[in-house]
Design a protein around this motif. Structure first.
Motif, PDB file in Angstrom:
ATOM      1  N   LYS A 107       0.692  -1.295  -0.133  1.00 35.23           N
ATOM      2  CA  LYS A 107       0.050   0.019  -0.047  1.00 35.23           C
ATOM      3  C   LYS A 107       0.845   1.275  -0.196  1.00 35.23           C
ATOM      4  CE  LYS A 107      -4.080  -2.022   1.666  1.00 35.23           C
ATOM      5  NZ  LYS A 107      -4.949  -2.426   2.772  1.00 35.23           N
ATOM      6  N   ASN A 108       1.772   1.143  -1.073  1.00 37.07           N
ATOM      7  CA  ASN A 108       2.512   2.451  -1.260  1.00 37.07           C
ATOM      8  C   ASN A 108       1.788   3.651  -1.810  1.00 37.07           C
ATOM      9  OD1 ASN A 108       4.319   4.065  -2.412  1.00 37.07           O
ATOM     10  ND2 ASN A 108       5.828   2.586  -3.078  1.00 37.07           N
ATOM     11  N   ASP A 109       1.987   4.839  -1.258  1.00 38.62           N
ATOM     12  CA  ASP A 109       1.153   5.804  -1.694  1.00 38.62           C
ATOM     13  C   ASP A 109       1.239   6.336  -3.266  1.00 38.62           C
ATOM     14  OD1 ASP A 109       0.085   6.285   0.872  1.00 38.62           O
ATOM     15  OD2 ASP A 109       1.579   7.856   1.442  1.00 38.62           O
ATOM     16  N   ASN A 110       2.550   5.916  -3.788  1.00 35.17           N
ATOM     17  CA  ASN A 110       2.682   6.116  -5.048  1.00 35.17           C
ATOM     18  C   ASN A 110       2.105   5.131  -6.038  1.00 35.17           C
ATOM     19  OD1 ASN A 110       4.079   8.507  -4.437  1.00 35.17           O
ATOM     20  ND2 ASN A 110       6.154   7.416  -4.160  1.00 35.17           N
ATOM     21  N   LEU A 111       1.727   4.082  -5.487  1.00 36.70           N
ATOM     22  CA  LEU A 111       1.193   3.159  -6.487  1.00 36.70           C
ATOM     23  C   LEU A 111      -0.485   3.409  -6.769  1.00 36.70           C
ATOM     24  CD1 LEU A 111       2.595   0.406  -7.283  1.00 36.70           C
ATOM     25  CD2 LEU A 111       1.743  -0.766  -5.213  1.00 36.70           C
ATOM     26  N   LYS A 112      -0.590   3.077  -8.104  1.00 34.19           N
ATOM     27  CA  LYS A 112      -1.931   3.435  -8.631  1.00 34.19           C
ATOM     28  C   LYS A 112      -2.237   2.510  -9.518  1.00 34.19           C
ATOM     29  CE  LYS A 112      -2.210   8.451  -7.700  1.00 34.19           C
ATOM     30  NZ  LYS A 112      -3.205   8.503  -6.467  1.00 34.19           N
ATOM     31  N   ILE A 113      -3.534   1.925  -9.629  1.00 28.50           N
ATOM     32  CA  ILE A 113      -4.114   1.078 -10.452  1.00 28.50           C
ATOM     33  C   ILE A 113      -4.772   1.783 -11.739  1.00 28.50           C
ATOM     34  CG2 ILE A 113      -5.721  -0.772 -11.355  1.00 28.50           C
ATOM     35  CD1 ILE A 113      -4.938  -2.228  -9.081  1.00 28.50           C
ATOM     36  N   CYS A 114      -4.106   1.754 -13.024  1.00 26.50           N
ATOM     37  CA  CYS A 114      -4.904   2.285 -14.021  1.00 26.50           C
ATOM     38  C   CYS A 114      -5.734   1.515 -14.917  1.00 26.50           C
ATOM     39  CB  CYS A 114      -4.075   3.110 -14.882  1.00 26.50           C
ATOM     40  SG  CYS A 114      -4.670   4.291 -16.235  1.00 26.50           S
ATOM     41  N   SER A 115      -7.128   1.469 -14.616  1.00 29.46           N
ATOM     42  CA  SER A 115      -8.059   0.519 -15.581  1.00 29.46           C
ATOM     43  C   SER A 115      -9.045   1.228 -16.304  1.00 29.46           C
ATOM     44  CB  SER A 115      -8.570  -0.193 -14.229  1.00 29.46           C
ATOM     45  OG  SER A 115      -9.351  -1.219 -14.708  1.00 29.46           O
ATOM     46  N   ALA A 116      -9.802   0.340 -16.913  1.00 24.50           N
ATOM     47  CA  ALA A 116     -10.749   0.840 -17.434  1.00 24.50           C
ATOM     48  C   ALA A 116     -12.030  -0.163 -17.381  1.00 24.50           C
ATOM     49  CB  ALA A 116     -10.217   0.771 -19.078  1.00 24.50           C
ATOM     50  N   ASP A 117     -12.088  -0.698 -16.173  1.00 22.96           N
ATOM     51  CA  ASP A 117     -13.079  -1.766 -15.730  1.00 22.96           C
ATOM     52  C   ASP A 117     -13.922  -1.216 -14.701  1.00 22.96           C
ATOM     53  OD1 ASP A 117     -13.288  -3.846 -17.364  1.00 22.96           O
ATOM     54  OD2 ASP A 117     -11.556  -4.472 -17.148  1.00 22.96           O
ATOM     55  N   GLY A 125     -13.239   0.988  -4.651  1.00 23.68           N
ATOM     56  CA  GLY A 125     -13.828   1.998  -3.943  1.00 23.68           C
ATOM     57  C   GLY A 125     -14.584   1.246  -2.492  1.00 23.68           C
ATOM     58  N   LYS A 126     -14.731  -0.125  -2.704  1.00 25.26           N
ATOM     59  CA  LYS A 126     -15.407  -0.886  -1.707  1.00 25.26           C
ATOM     60  C   LYS A 126     -14.445  -1.046  -0.470  1.00 25.26           C
ATOM     61  CE  LYS A 126     -17.621  -5.522  -1.115  1.00 25.26           C
ATOM     62  NZ  LYS A 126     -16.360  -6.093  -0.215  1.00 25.26           N
ATOM     63  N   GLU A 127     -12.969  -1.440  -0.875  1.00 26.24           N
ATOM     64  CA  GLU A 127     -11.882  -1.700  -0.147  1.00 26.24           C
ATOM     65  C   GLU A 127     -11.374  -0.092   0.558  1.00 26.24           C
ATOM     66  OE1 GLU A 127     -11.166  -4.663   0.691  1.00 26.24           O
ATOM     67  OE2 GLU A 127     -12.357  -5.349  -0.460  1.00 26.24           O
ATOM     68  N   CYS A 128     -12.123   0.797   0.272  1.00 26.29           N
ATOM     69  CA  CYS A 128     -11.428   2.294   0.525  1.00 26.29           C
ATOM     70  C   CYS A 128     -10.059   2.518   0.257  1.00 26.29           C
ATOM     71  CB  CYS A 128     -11.685   2.286   2.212  1.00 26.29           C
ATOM     72  SG  CYS A 128     -13.374   1.759   2.675  1.00 26.29           S
ATOM     73  N   MET A 129      -9.666   2.200  -1.122  1.00 25.85           N
ATOM     74  CA  MET A 129      -8.605   2.332  -1.761  1.00 25.85           C
ATOM     75  C   MET A 129      -8.563   3.170  -2.786  1.00 25.85           C
ATOM     76  SD  MET A 129      -6.861  -1.247  -1.157  1.00 25.85           S
ATOM     77  CE  MET A 129      -5.112  -1.098  -1.672  1.00 25.85           C
ATOM     78  N   SER A 130      -9.528   4.097  -3.001  1.00 24.55           N
ATOM     79  CA  SER A 130      -9.945   4.924  -4.103  1.00 24.55           C
ATOM     80  C   SER A 130      -8.919   5.678  -4.507  1.00 24.55           C
ATOM     81  CB  SER A 130     -10.914   6.211  -3.598  1.00 24.55           C
ATOM     82  OG  SER A 130     -12.394   5.405  -3.346  1.00 24.55           O
ATOM     83  N   GLU A 131      -7.874   6.156  -3.442  1.00 22.51           N
ATOM     84  CA  GLU A 131      -6.888   6.930  -3.868  1.00 22.51           C
ATOM     85  C   GLU A 131      -5.593   6.120  -4.296  1.00 22.51           C
ATOM     86  OE1 GLU A 131      -5.588   5.532   0.307  1.00 22.51           O
ATOM     87  OE2 GLU A 131      -7.651   5.948  -1.114  1.00 22.51           O
ATOM     88  N   HIS A 132      -5.777   4.866  -4.667  1.00 22.09           N
ATOM     89  CA  HIS A 132      -4.693   4.058  -5.558  1.00 22.09           C
ATOM     90  C   HIS A 132      -5.503   3.506  -6.869  1.00 22.09           C
ATOM     91  CE1 HIS A 132      -2.064   3.275  -2.250  1.00 22.09           C
ATOM     92  NE2 HIS A 132      -3.016   3.212  -1.353  1.00 22.09           N
ATOM     93  N   SER A 133      -6.364   4.488  -7.143  1.00 19.15           N
ATOM     94  CA  SER A 133      -6.977   4.347  -8.504  1.00 19.15           C
ATOM     95  C   SER A 133      -6.714   5.760  -9.497  1.00 19.15           C
ATOM     96  CB  SER A 133      -8.521   3.980  -8.545  1.00 19.15           C
ATOM     97  OG  SER A 133      -9.140   5.195  -8.259  1.00 19.15           O
ATOM     98  N   ILE A 134      -6.460   5.533 -10.867  1.00 14.43           N
ATOM     99  CA  ILE A 134      -6.327   6.381 -11.509  1.00 14.43           C
ATOM    100  C   ILE A 134      -6.832   6.013 -13.027  1.00 14.43           C
ATOM    101  CG2 ILE A 134      -3.830   5.933 -12.532  1.00 14.43           C
ATOM    102  CD1 ILE A 134      -3.306   8.827 -12.212  1.00 14.43           C
ATOM    103  N   SER A 135      -7.581   7.129 -13.754  1.00 11.42           N
ATOM    104  CA  SER A 135      -8.014   6.654 -15.069  1.00 11.42           C
ATOM    105  C   SER A 135      -6.944   7.196 -16.216  1.00 11.42           C
ATOM    106  CB  SER A 135      -9.264   7.694 -15.202  1.00 11.42           C
ATOM    107  OG  SER A 135      -8.927   8.896 -15.373  1.00 11.42           O
TER     108      SER A 135
END
Lengths: 169, 363
Positions: A107-117, A125-135
Motif C-alpha cells: 500500500k505504497n502511496d505512489n502506487l496506482k491502478i490504471c484500469s478501464a473496468d 471503492g469498496k476496499e476504501c482504496m480510491s486514492e490508489h486508482s487512476i483513469s
C-alpha cells in the motif's frame, strides 16, 4: 499529468488503448509503468480506428527495462484469495487479480491502478482504496484532445464506479 | 489440497505424461516435475497456462474445489480417453461460466425443466407417450421441432453449446448447473437436431442417483425412438404427406426432400419414420440407395454452422461487462476472444445513446 515517481499498474485495456492512441511511448517515458506477468501473454495486438490489426510486444519493453513486470508469488496470491471476497474472484481476469494482489500487499502511496473496468474501480471503492486508482484520462498529456478517448477511460467513469463501490457492490 | 497436488492429480486425471504437458505448454519437464512435487512454485502466468489446459478457472487452484465433475452421457464416445476427459472438462467449465453469468445478472428462470422430467420408461409404448407429452408441453402448433434448440434454450433454460469433437453429443443434468447439452459443430444441422432430441430424452429421464456413465443399449434405443417420434409426430407427418402427395399410394422424392427440410431431419431419419408409420418394411440397403438417389436429385441442403455459445450466454456476458459485473479481460476469456477484439466493439460508449432512462418514480 502526474509525475514519473508515480508507479502506474496498467491493466490490459489501458495498454491496448495507449497503443491505439499512439501514446504508449510517451506515457512510458513519463511514468513508471508496471504490468502483470499474465497481461504480457494476453496483450498481443490492437486494432486502429480502421480495424487494422497491429502487433504489441510487451516483452520487448520489459527486456529493455522501459516498463516493469510484476510477478506476485503464489503464496501471496493465496493470502490475497483468502482475504478477497469469493463472489468477486471469478469476475476478474488473472492479470487484474495479480495487480490487485500486488496493490493490497504494497500500500505504497505512489502506487496506482490504471484500469478501464468498472468492476476494478468498484472493488477499490469498496476496499476504501480510491486514492490508489487512476483513469487513463488523468495520465494523458495535457494537450491531448479528450474527445478521442472512450467513456471507460475517463475520470468521470472512474469516479462513478468508485462511488458505487463505496456505497454498495 | 495444495496447488502442487492439484497439478499432479489433474495431469493424472487427464492421462498426460510430463513430456506431453511440456509439449503442450512449452514449460520444461523439470519445472513441471518441480511444481508437482512442491519443490518450486509456478508463476501466476504459468498457473494460468495449466488452468487453460485443464479447463479450470484460476480460482480453482486457490480454493477447495473438487477435481470431479458430474457424470456425462455420450452419444458415441471418442476412442481416445484423453479426448473424452478433455471435452468433458471443457463442457463443464462452459456450463459453470454460464451459471456465473446467470448469477451475476440476477437471472430468474420463469420455466422449470423439471416439468418435463419423467421416470425411465419400461417399453417403447411409454417412450412414444413421453414424446407426445413433451411435444404437447412445447405448445407444438406448427413445427416446433424446427426450432427445438431455441425452445430448449429460451423456454427451458437448457445450456446448449457447440464444439468440434470426436463424438456426436454429450449431456448431463446437475442440480447446480441444470440440464446441459453439447453438440458437435461438424455434424450437419439436421443431424444435430436429431442428436438434440436424442439428448433431450436422456435429460427428461435423467436419474441423478445412477453412478455409471455408460448408457445402455436400451437407453440409446429409447432415445432414438423418442427423437424420431418427437421430431416427426405420426399425425402431423401423415397430414404433411397427404398435403404434399398427389398420388395417395406414392411418396415422391420431392415430397421427401420438402418434408426433410420442413421437419429439419435427415432423409434417412424421415424415410425410416415413414417406413415405421406406413409399415412399408424397406430394407436398410433400399433406404441407403433411396437416400443416395435423393441427394443426387436435389440441391445441397443449407447447413448453418452455429456459434460455440448460446445466444443468451453471449448476451449475458456483454451485459455483465457493461454493468460492471465482470471485467473486460474476463469477459473476453468467457467469450473465447482476445481482449483487443472485445475492446474494438467499444461497449461502454453505446450506453450513453441506447439506454432508456426510467425516472425514479416510474416503477
Amino acid at each position: 499529468m502526474t509525475s514519473k515517481y508515480q508507479i502506474i499498474l496498467c491493466d490490459s485495456c489501458v495498454v491496448i488503448e495507449l497503443f491505439r492512441l499512439n501514446l504508449w511511448e510517451q506515457i512510458i517515458s513519463s511514468f513508471e509503468i508496471t504490468v502483470s506477468s499474465t497481461i504480457v501473454n494476453e496483450v498481443t495486438f490492437y486494432r486502429d480506428n480502421q480495424q487494422n490489426k497491429h502487433p504489441i510486444n510487451l516483452r520487448k519493453y520489459i527486456i529493455s527495462k522501459k516498463i516493469n513486470k510484476i510477478s506476485v508469488p503464489l503464496s501471496m496470491m493465496q493470502i490475497f484469495y483468502q482475504k478477497f471476497d469469493p463472489s468477486f474472484q471469478d469476475r476478474l481476469d488473472p492479470g487484474e487479480l495479480e495487480l490487485l494482489a500486488h496493490l493490497f500487499n504494497n500500500k505504497n502511496d505512489n502506487l496506482k491502478i490504471c484500469s478501464a473496468d468498472s468492476i476494478v474501480f468498484k472493488i477499490l471503492g469498496k476496499e476504501c482504496m480510491s486514492e490508489h486508482s487512476i483513469s487513463l484520462e488523468e495520465i494523458l498529456p495535457k494537450n491531448f484532445p479528450k474527445k478521442q478517448i472512450h467513456t471507460q477511460f475517463t475520470k468521470k467513469f472512474k469516479e462513478k464506479y468508485l462511488q458505487d463501490g463505496l456505497q454498495f457492490f | 489440497m495444495t496447488i502442487n497436488k492439484k497439478l499432479n492429480q489433474l495431469r493424472k486425471l487427464f492421462g498426460f505424461s510430463l513430456q506431453e504437458i511440456c509439449n503442450k505448454t512449452r514449460i520444461a519437464v523439470s519445472s513441471i516435475s518441480d511444481f508437482e512435487n512442491g519443490k518450486r512454485e509456478p508463476s501466476l502466468s504459468q498457473l494460468q497456462i495449466f488452468a487453460d489446459l485443464y479447463h479450470k478457472p484460476i480460482s480453482f487452484f486457490f480454493n477447495n474445489n473438487s477435481l470431479e465433475h458430474p457424470r456425462m452421457l455420450w452419444r458415441k464416445k471418442p476412442d481416445n480417453k484423453q479426448e473424452q476427459i478433455d471435452i468433458e472438462a471443457k463442457f463443464y467449465q462452459l456450463c459453470k461460466q454460464y451459471v456465473n453469468l446467470e448469477t451475476w445478472s440476477n437471472f430468474t428462470k420463469k420455466n422449470d425443466f423439471k416439468k418435463l422430467k419423467r421416470s425411465f420408461p419400461n417399453n417403447e409404448i411409454e417412450v412414444r407417450k413421453i414424446a407426445k407429452e413433451t411435444e404437447y408441453l412445447f405448445h407444438s402448433t406448427a413445427t416446433p421441432w424446427k426450432s427445438l434448440l431455441e425452445i430448449l434454450e429460451n423456454d427451458y433454460y437448457v445450456k446448449i453449446f457447440h464444439c468440434n469433437f470426436d463424438g456426436s453429443a454429450i449431456s448431463f443434468y446437475d442440480d447446480t448447473i441444470g440440464p446441459a447439452i453439447m453438440l458437435n459443430t461438424s455434424n450437419v444441422g439436421w443431424r444435430r437436431n436429431f442428436d438434440l432430441a436424442h439428448e433431450l430424452f436422456h435429460l427428461i429421464t435423467w436419474d441423478s442417483n445412477k453412478e455409471n456413465d455408460e448408457s445402455t443399449e436400451k437407453e440409446e434405443k429409447f432415445a432414438d425412438i423418442f427423437a424420431s417420434e418427437f421430431l416427426m409426430p405420426e399425425i402431423k407427418l401423415r397430414q404433411s404427406i397427404e398435403e404434399n402427395s398427389q398420388d395417395e399410394r406414392k411418396i415422391s422424392f420431392s415430397t421427401i426432400d420438402t418434408l426433410a427440410n420442413q421437419y429439419d431431419v435427415s432423409y434417412e431419419a424421415l424415410i425410416r419414420r415413414i417406413n415405421k408409420i406406413y409399415n412399408i418394411k424397406l430394407s436398410n440397403e433400399k433406404i441407403k440407395n433411396t437416400v443416395d438417389e435423393i441427394k443426387k436429385l436435389f440441391p445441397k441442403r443449407d447447413n448453418k454452422i452455429p456459434s460455440m455459445f448460446p445466444e443468451r450466454y453471449e448476451r449475458q456476458a456483454i451485459d455483465c461487462l457493461r454493468t460492471g459485473k465482470m471485467s473486460t479481460a474476463q469477459c473476453a476469456r468467457y467469450l473465447n476472444k482476445n481482449v483487443s477484439e472485445l475492446m474494438a466493439i467499444n461497449l461502454y460508449d453505446g450506453e450513453k445513446e441506447n439506454d432508456i432512462k426510467i425516472p425514479n418514480n416510474f416503477m
